[in-house]
Design a protein around this motif. Structure first.
Motif, PDB file in Angstrom:
ATOM      1  N   PRO A   1      -3.611 -18.281  -5.979  1.00 11.89           N
ATOM      2  CA  PRO A   1      -2.610 -19.374  -6.704  1.00 11.89           C
ATOM      3  C   PRO A   1      -2.405 -20.583  -5.848  1.00 11.89           C
ATOM      4  O   PRO A   1      -2.150 -21.628  -6.398  1.00 11.89           O
ATOM      5  CB  PRO A   1      -1.177 -18.374  -6.582  1.00 11.89           C
TER       6      PRO A   1
ATOM      7  N   ALA B   1      -4.526 -27.891  -7.400  1.00 14.45           N
ATOM      8  CA  ALA B   1      -5.031 -28.621  -8.691  1.00 14.45           C
ATOM      9  C   ALA B   1      -4.091 -29.416  -9.124  1.00 14.45           C
ATOM     10  O   ALA B   1      -4.263 -30.387  -9.947  1.00 14.45           O
ATOM     11  CB  ALA B   1      -5.729 -27.411  -9.488  1.00 14.45           C
ATOM     12  N   ALA B   2      -2.752 -28.719  -9.317  1.00 20.17           N
ATOM     13  CA  ALA B   2      -1.429 -29.499  -9.891  1.00 20.17           C
ATOM     14  C   ALA B   2      -0.699 -30.414  -9.223  1.00 20.17           C
ATOM     15  O   ALA B   2       0.221 -31.168  -9.788  1.00 20.17           O
ATOM     16  CB  ALA B   2      -0.720 -28.352 -10.549  1.00 20.17           C
TER      17      ALA B   2
ATOM     18  N   TYR C   1     -10.638 -15.863 -14.899  1.00 22.52           N
ATOM     19  CA  TYR C   1      -9.509 -16.456 -14.306  1.00 22.52           C
ATOM     20  C   TYR C   1      -9.933 -17.168 -12.814  1.00 22.52           C
ATOM     21  O   TYR C   1      -9.569 -17.979 -12.606  1.00 22.52           O
ATOM     22  CB  TYR C   1      -8.418 -15.770 -14.113  1.00 22.52           C
TER      23      TYR C   1
ATOM     24  N   LYS D   1      -5.112 -22.430  -4.870  1.00 28.47           N
ATOM     25  CA  LYS D   1      -5.854 -23.430  -5.423  1.00 28.47           C
ATOM     26  C   LYS D   1      -5.320 -23.985  -6.800  1.00 28.47           C
ATOM     27  O   LYS D   1      -5.622 -25.129  -7.171  1.00 28.47           O
ATOM     28  CB  LYS D   1      -7.298 -22.648  -5.781  1.00 28.47           C
ATOM     29  N   GLU D   2      -4.523 -23.157  -7.603  1.00 29.74           N
ATOM     30  CA  GLU D   2      -3.857 -23.456  -8.716  1.00 29.74           C
ATOM     31  C   GLU D   2      -2.831 -24.592  -8.266  1.00 29.74           C
ATOM     32  O   GLU D   2      -2.932 -25.524  -8.973  1.00 29.74           O
ATOM     33  CB  GLU D   2      -3.127 -22.384  -9.567  1.00 29.74           C
TER      34      GLU D   2
ATOM     35  N   PRO E   1      -0.186 -17.253 -10.309  1.00 29.55           N
ATOM     36  CA  PRO E   1      -1.388 -17.635 -11.070  1.00 29.55           C
ATOM     37  C   PRO E   1      -2.511 -17.301  -9.855  1.00 29.55           C
ATOM     38  O   PRO E   1      -2.491 -17.666  -8.701  1.00 29.55           O
ATOM     39  CB  PRO E   1      -1.355 -19.060 -11.266  1.00 29.55           C
ATOM     40  N   PRO E   2      -3.620 -16.945 -10.421  1.00 28.01           N
ATOM     41  CA  PRO E   2      -4.005 -16.377 -11.673  1.00 28.01           C
ATOM     42  C   PRO E   2      -3.895 -14.905 -12.001  1.00 28.01           C
ATOM     43  O   PRO E   2      -4.396 -14.378 -13.011  1.00 28.01           O
ATOM     44  CB  PRO E   2      -5.515 -16.938 -11.799  1.00 28.01           C
TER      45      PRO E   2
END
Length: 286
Positions: free
Chosen positions: A224, A230-231, A282, A226-227, A78-79
């Motif tokens: 990705p 964040a999770a 995105y 950063k994704e 992602p993204p």
């Protein structure tokens, strides 16, 4: 068109000599109809030629399956490529590939697999192109061809918030998690030694291993990264970038027609703002 009119005029003269008994009005009527017929025939011929040229241009594209554009990818990045809760594909590469397929008049088919396998699929003629945040390297250029760049990536470093790693210089002697087959893996192996680098099937697994304490950091593309942060509370991204690189689309070695067609599509998508709109959807500018 001048040539067509000359031939028709000559034919009219031959018919005039052969039919000496024709009335003047018939001859005049025939001469008046000839230019219109010639113009109509020429227009029909031109339209047919244009349609034939278009069909020929499409026919010149060599794809694995006629009428399809098969894209191999690793939908865990992602993204750029990922799957929704319902199992559908989405992301920058997915939407860009669809826009390219639409431009080429082909049906897009997406095949999801490990990153290494996605690269091999194009080399072995099982896929027409690979899009998975692929960076152009000398090694890869030996086995496949690449289009122009369509996006820029940054290799970044993920660490735990209480980590003593503050910059790239602190990676020496650390256990580094990466995704197998990626440039992040290659860079880290070259810079810090194979013995200090652990390759996982995807970035998510590498991040899980960081959370579990099995590696000291993860090197992966900035978007990705950063994704994942964040999770995963408790992780952070270092301010300093490791490597900056450009992404391109890989196609079979020697498939110049397809590569050129994709490049033309990319140019049009950049020019009309479609590509930037996909990226903005995105990735939010900071």
């Amino acid at each position: 068109m001048k040539k067509a009119l000359s031939l028709m005029t000559a034919a009219a003269l031959v018919l005039s000599l052969a039919a000496c008994g024709s009335t003047a009005s018939s001859a005049a009527s025939s001469e008046a109809a000839s230019p219109e017929a010639a113009s109509s025939d020429a227009a029909s011929s031109e339209a047919a030629s244009s349609e034939a040229a278009s069909e020929t241009e499409t026919a010149e594209l060599s794809t694995v399956e006629p009428g399809k554009l098969i894209m191999s990818t690793n939908a865990a990045f992602p993204p750029y490529e990922m799957t929704t809760d319902s199992g559908e594909f989405e992301g920058i590469d997915i939407e860009t590939a669809q826009a390219i397929a639409d431009k080429l008049g082909l049906e897009l088919q997406i095949d999801d697999m490990d990153f290494d396998a996605a690269l091999l699929a194009v080399q072995q003629g099982k896929a027409d192109m690979v899009m998975a945040g692929v960076t152009v390297t000398d090694e890869r250029q030996n086995v496949m061809d690449f289009t122009d760049s369509y996006a820029t990536g940054i290799q970044s470093i993920i660490v735990k918030e209480d980590s003593d790693i503050a910059s790239v210089d602190d990676l020496a002697g650390k256990k580094i998690g990466t995704q197998r087959g990626t440039t992040g893996y290659l860079y880290c192996s070259d810079d810090f030694g194979d013995e200090n680098v652990v390759a996982y099937d995807n970035g998510l697994t590498a991040v899980q291993m960081l959370n579990n304490g099995q590696v000291d950091c993860v090197v992966i593309d900035n978007a990705p990264a950063k994704e994942f942060i964040a999770a995963n509370p408790g992780l952070k991204l270092l301010d300093t970038a490791y490597v900056e690189e450009s992404y391109a689309i890989g196609v079979g070695k020697g498939n110049t027609e397809l590569k050129d067609a994709i490049n033309t599509a990319l140019e049009e998508l950049k020019a009309d703002g479609t590509l930037q709109a996909i990226v903005d959807k995105y990735i939010t500018a900071e």
